[in-house]
Design a protein around this motif. Structure first.
Motif, PDB file in Angstrom:
ATOM      1  N   ARG A 348       0.864  -1.192   0.000  1.00  0.00           N
ATOM      2  CA  ARG A 348       0.000   0.000   0.000  1.00  0.00           C
ATOM      3  C   ARG A 348       0.895   1.235   0.000  1.00  0.00           C
ATOM      4  NH1 ARG A 348      -4.558   1.486   4.594  1.00  0.00           N
ATOM      5  NH2 ARG A 348      -4.608   3.728   4.167  1.00  0.00           N
ATOM      6  N   ALA A 350       2.654   4.486   0.750  1.00  0.00           N
ATOM      7  CA  ALA A 350       2.859   5.108   2.063  1.00  0.00           C
ATOM      8  C   ALA A 350       3.970   6.142   1.969  1.00  0.00           C
ATOM      9  CB  ALA A 350       3.229   4.039   3.095  1.00  0.00           C
ATOM     10  N   PRO A 351       3.926   7.181   2.815  1.00  0.00           N
ATOM     11  CA  PRO A 351       4.981   8.194   2.784  1.00  0.00           C
ATOM     12  C   PRO A 351       6.295   7.621   3.318  1.00  0.00           C
ATOM     13  CG  PRO A 351       3.520   8.567   4.636  1.00  0.00           C
ATOM     14  CD  PRO A 351       2.910   7.470   3.833  1.00  0.00           C
ATOM     15  N   LEU A 352       7.370   8.254   3.012  1.00  0.00           N
ATOM     16  CA  LEU A 352       8.727   7.927   3.462  1.00  0.00           C
ATOM     17  C   LEU A 352       9.265   6.611   2.914  1.00  0.00           C
ATOM     18  CD1 LEU A 352       8.789   9.036   7.229  1.00  0.00           C
ATOM     19  CD2 LEU A 352       9.225  10.372   5.166  1.00  0.00           C
ATOM     20  N   MET A 356       4.055   0.117   2.002  1.00  0.00           N
ATOM     21  CA  MET A 356       4.060  -0.641   3.258  1.00  0.00           C
ATOM     22  C   MET A 356       3.323  -1.951   3.049  1.00  0.00           C
ATOM     23  SD  MET A 356       3.616   1.724   6.560  1.00  0.00           S
ATOM     24  CE  MET A 356       4.560   0.640   7.588  1.00  0.00           C
ATOM     25  N   ARG A 389       1.757  -3.716   8.764  1.00  0.00           N
ATOM     26  CA  ARG A 389       1.462  -2.702   9.777  1.00  0.00           C
ATOM     27  C   ARG A 389      -0.028  -2.377   9.843  1.00  0.00           C
ATOM     28  NH1 ARG A 389       5.218   0.371  12.494  1.00  0.00           N
ATOM     29  NH2 ARG A 389       7.306  -0.459  12.200  1.00  0.00           N
ATOM     30  N   ARG A 390      -0.745  -2.610   8.752  1.00  0.00           N
ATOM     31  CA  ARG A 390      -2.195  -2.421   8.790  1.00  0.00           C
ATOM     32  C   ARG A 390      -2.810  -3.766   8.447  1.00  0.00           C
ATOM     33  NH1 ARG A 390      -4.396   0.482  11.567  1.00  0.00           N
ATOM     34  NH2 ARG A 390      -6.027   1.447  10.345  1.00  0.00           N
TER      35      ARG A 390
ATOM     36  N   PHE B  42       6.199   6.197  11.270  1.00  0.00           N
ATOM     37  CA  PHE B  42       5.549   7.386  10.710  1.00  0.00           C
ATOM     38  C   PHE B  42       4.623   6.974   9.566  1.00  0.00           C
ATOM     39  CE2 PHE B  42       5.181  10.821   7.696  1.00  0.00           C
ATOM     40  CZ  PHE B  42       4.820  11.883   8.500  1.00  0.00           C
ATOM     41  N   SER B  43       5.107   6.061   8.716  1.00  0.00           N
ATOM     42  CA  SER B  43       4.300   5.615   7.579  1.00  0.00           C
ATOM     43  C   SER B  43       3.029   4.919   8.071  1.00  0.00           C
ATOM     44  CB  SER B  43       5.112   4.654   6.705  1.00  0.00           C
ATOM     45  OG  SER B  43       6.305   5.270   6.293  1.00  0.00           O
ATOM     46  N   GLU B  44       3.184   4.096   9.098  1.00  0.00           N
ATOM     47  CA  GLU B  44       2.001   3.412   9.640  1.00  0.00           C
ATOM     48  C   GLU B  44       0.998   4.422  10.187  1.00  0.00           C
ATOM     49  OE1 GLU B  44       2.722   0.585  12.795  1.00  0.00           O
ATOM     50  OE2 GLU B  44       0.600   0.562  13.326  1.00  0.00           O
ATOM     51  N   ALA B  46       0.563   7.451   9.223  1.00  0.00           N
ATOM     52  CA  ALA B  46      -0.097   8.111   8.088  1.00  0.00           C
ATOM     53  C   ALA B  46      -1.226   7.231   7.546  1.00  0.00           C
ATOM     54  CB  ALA B  46       0.926   8.394   6.996  1.00  0.00           C
ATOM     55  N   LEU B  47      -0.977   5.909   7.457  1.00  0.00           N
ATOM     56  CA  LEU B  47      -2.030   5.013   6.952  1.00  0.00           C
ATOM     57  C   LEU B  47      -3.205   4.956   7.926  1.00  0.00           C
ATOM     58  CD1 LEU B  47      -0.135   1.968   5.378  1.00  0.00           C
ATOM     59  CD2 LEU B  47      -0.700   4.184   4.397  1.00  0.00           C
ATOM     60  N   ARG B  48      -2.896   4.989   9.219  1.00  0.00           N
ATOM     61  CA  ARG B  48      -3.994   4.990  10.207  1.00  0.00           C
ATOM     62  C   ARG B  48      -4.847   6.252  10.056  1.00  0.00           C
ATOM     63  NH1 ARG B  48      -3.574   1.710  15.368  1.00  0.00           N
ATOM     64  NH2 ARG B  48      -1.964   0.159  14.968  1.00  0.00           N
ATOM     65  N   GLU B  50      -5.174   8.006   7.292  1.00  0.00           N
ATOM     66  CA  GLU B  50      -5.923   7.862   6.032  1.00  0.00           C
ATOM     67  C   GLU B  50      -7.157   6.976   6.224  1.00  0.00           C
ATOM     68  OE1 GLU B  50      -2.352   8.377   2.706  1.00  0.00           O
ATOM     69  OE2 GLU B  50      -3.195   6.395   3.068  1.00  0.00           O
ATOM     70  N   ASP B  51      -6.991   5.890   6.965  1.00  0.00           N
ATOM     71  CA  ASP B  51      -8.125   4.984   7.188  1.00  0.00           C
ATOM     72  C   ASP B  51      -9.229   5.682   7.979  1.00  0.00           C
ATOM     73  OD1 ASP B  51      -6.872   3.021   5.798  1.00  0.00           O
ATOM     74  OD2 ASP B  51      -6.138   1.924   7.542  1.00  0.00           O
ATOM     75  N   GLU B  56      -6.758   9.847   1.008  1.00  0.00           N
ATOM     76  CA  GLU B  56      -5.302   9.740   0.961  1.00  0.00           C
ATOM     77  C   GLU B  56      -4.674  11.075   1.354  1.00  0.00           C
ATOM     78  OE1 GLU B  56      -2.449   8.822  -2.658  1.00  0.00           O
ATOM     79  OE2 GLU B  56      -3.840   7.169  -2.319  1.00  0.00           O
ATOM     80  N   PHE B  59       1.207  14.357   0.763  1.00  0.00           N
ATOM     81  CA  PHE B  59       2.447  14.780   1.410  1.00  0.00           C
ATOM     82  C   PHE B  59       3.201  15.830   0.600  1.00  0.00           C
ATOM     83  CE2 PHE B  59       1.433  11.218   3.968  1.00  0.00           C
ATOM     84  CZ  PHE B  59       1.924  11.552   5.206  1.00  0.00           C
TER      85      PHE B  59
END
Lengths: 407, 83
Positions: A348, A350-352, A356, A389-390, B42-44, B46-48, B50-51, B56, B59
């Motif tokens: 998916r 993801a930033p950085l 992910m 992670r998700r 940090f990426s996780e 961001a996804l949380r 977004e959910d 989306e 950035f």
């Protein structure tokens, strides 16, 4: 054709031998595409192939307007029940030709040519069995089971439509099914929904194919059916049934790689991709033989002396901040968790890190396992970048009409 | 479109760390390096986000900036929602 072999339609309970089916057939001299609502509806046309003709079978739900137009342009009369739409570019039939539709790389169905002989890959004698055929009409797996019933003595069929698969165990018990072939998704759904009931089925043969087969589902099936032989098959319209493994283990022995055995496919792994040179391959839409090594597009990796086929190459390798992750390997790990019935893993945005690893998961009934539990469990077993992670917990295993996962 | 305010994003950040057995300090000036909050975390997060907001995050709208503290993360993720 083995005229005495029996076919049962699970939906109606009707029974007929192939000999009776062929008497009800309406042989057509023109190339014909049969669009069928129910699996059993295609069988008279299949039986009629013994006298020639050119046939394509497709589930009615798969036939959209553009495919219908394409087939008629390619010289097929389109038959749906009593309705016949003539070919727009008529041509003579190629006697004995059977066409399958496979998913082309563009997403549009692609025609692959076979014959009853090239679809019948079973060699040697088989013990008498009653097979459940749960596949969508016209798919390679459907033809594999149907040609068993048509051409191998003692092989009877019980046909279940994909739409009725939520309760296939009842008709299977009623009609004495002893062998079942299905995708891993089909089997996971079955194990989740019918766990206790399954013990009543006296299965002698359990077969998996059509999707990557991991050790967890093989082990669960071994426990559910202790008296059955559990086999997995790698097959496709293009290369036929090329790998058959009966030892209850995921993957196949590395000793099978790069071996030349007359009449057997040659298996290789090139740049992480399974490559097969097959004696069972079909023809392309023009009828030209597809010869030579076929790059299957399936990812393969070697682990502990086995070659594991993990999934489609274009979807398997994820790049998480520069680190490579096999989505199939993460999926297999999740599915080895005792409380997990099914998992799908993908990347998916993801930033950085760019991508992910995320997962959709179905837990076994009443397990109470949470997404955070699974993330922690995976973190103990995977590199940090490969941990999903998700994780989305789904209530049911999603599946398409092909019985493959629709995720 | 739903947006998350700073306390809501902070709560999600705490959840990311809690799965790893870590605690998010109350002080927004705490350094990310000191609490072990890394790129994947940090990426996780961001996804949380977004959910939760069903959209989306963009950035590119964030521009060049330095993200060194908890406060920097919260500022960024609150700011770019809906952009």
């Amino acid at each position: 054709m083995i005229a005495d072999n029996l076919v049962v339609d699970a939906r109606t309970g009707r029974r007929a031998t192939w000999g009776e089916l062929v008497r009800h057939a309406d042989p057509r001299p023109e190339p014909t595409a049969h669009a069928v609502e129910h699996s059993v509806d295609a069988l008279p046309a299949v039986a009629a192939l013994k006298d020639g003709g050119e046939l394509l079978v497709v589930a009615a739900g798969r036939l959209d307007e553009s495919l219908a137009e394409e087939l008629r342009t390619d010289g097929f009369d389109l038959v749906a029940g009593d309705d016949v739409q003539a070919a727009t570019s008529p041509r003579a039939a190629e006697d004995g030709r059977v066409w399958l539709l496979t998913s082309g790389s563009t997403g549009r169905p692609k025609r692959v040519g076979h014959t009853l002989a090239s679809l019948s890959t079973v060699t040697g004698e088989l013990a008498p069995r009653t097979w459940l055929c749960p596949y969508s009409p016209g798919t390679y797996a459907w033809w594999q089971v149907v040609t068993l019933g048509l051409g191998v003595p003692g092989q009877e069929l019980v046909l279940v439509d994909p739409a009725d698969l939520d309760d296939w165990v009842t008709p299977a018990l009623e009609h004495g099914v002893t062998a079942v072939s299905g995708t891993p998704t089909f089997w996971r759904r079955t194990l989740m929904r019918h766990g206790a009931e399954l013990r009543k089925l006296a299965l002698e043969q359990v077969t998996l194919g059509g999707e990557p087969v991991d050790q967890a589902v093989l082990s669960q099936l071994g426990e559910a059916f202790p008296d059955a032989r559990v086999s997995w098959i790698y097959a496709s319209s293009e290369v036929g049934a090329s790998i058959v493994v009966h030892d209850g283990r995921a993957g196949f022995p590395t000793q099978w790689l790069d071996r030349d055995v007359p009449g057997r496919p040659r298996l290789s792994v090139v740049d992480g991709e399974l490559v097969i040179t097959s004696p069972h391959h079909g023809t392309d839409a023009s009828g030209a033989e597809m010869t030579g090594a076929v790059r299957t597009g399936d990812a393969a990796r070697i682990e502990d002396g086995r070659v594991l086929v993990t999934g489609r190459l274009d979807r398997d390798e994820l790049n998480v901040g520069g680190s490579k992750v096999s989505a199939g390997a993460v999926r297999d790990l999740l599915q080895s968790h005792p409380a997990i019935a099914w998992a799908a893993v993908r990347g998916r945005k993801a930033p950085l890190v760019g991508t992910m690893v995320v997962a959709d998961v179905v837990a076994s009934q009443d397990s109470g396992v949470t997404a955070d539990d699974l993330t922690r469990w995976a973190a103990e077993r995977l590199p940090e970048y490969a941990v999903p992670r998700r994780i989305k917990m789904l209530a049911e295993i999603p599946a398409k009409e092909t019985l493959k996962s629709d995720v | 479109m739903e947006t998350l305010d700073r306390p809501a994003v902070r709560k999600l950040m705490g959840e990311v760390l809690a799965v790893q057995g870590k605690t998010l300090p109350a002080d927004d000036t705490a350094k990310l390096a000191d609490i072990g909050f890394r790129s994947l975390d940090f990426s996780e997060l961001a996804l949380r986000v977004e959910d939760e907001i069903g959209d989306e995050l963009n950035f590119e709208a964030a521009g060049l900036r330095s993200i060194e503290t908890i406060g920097d993360v919260l500022d960024l993720l609150v700011e770019i929602q809906g952009q």
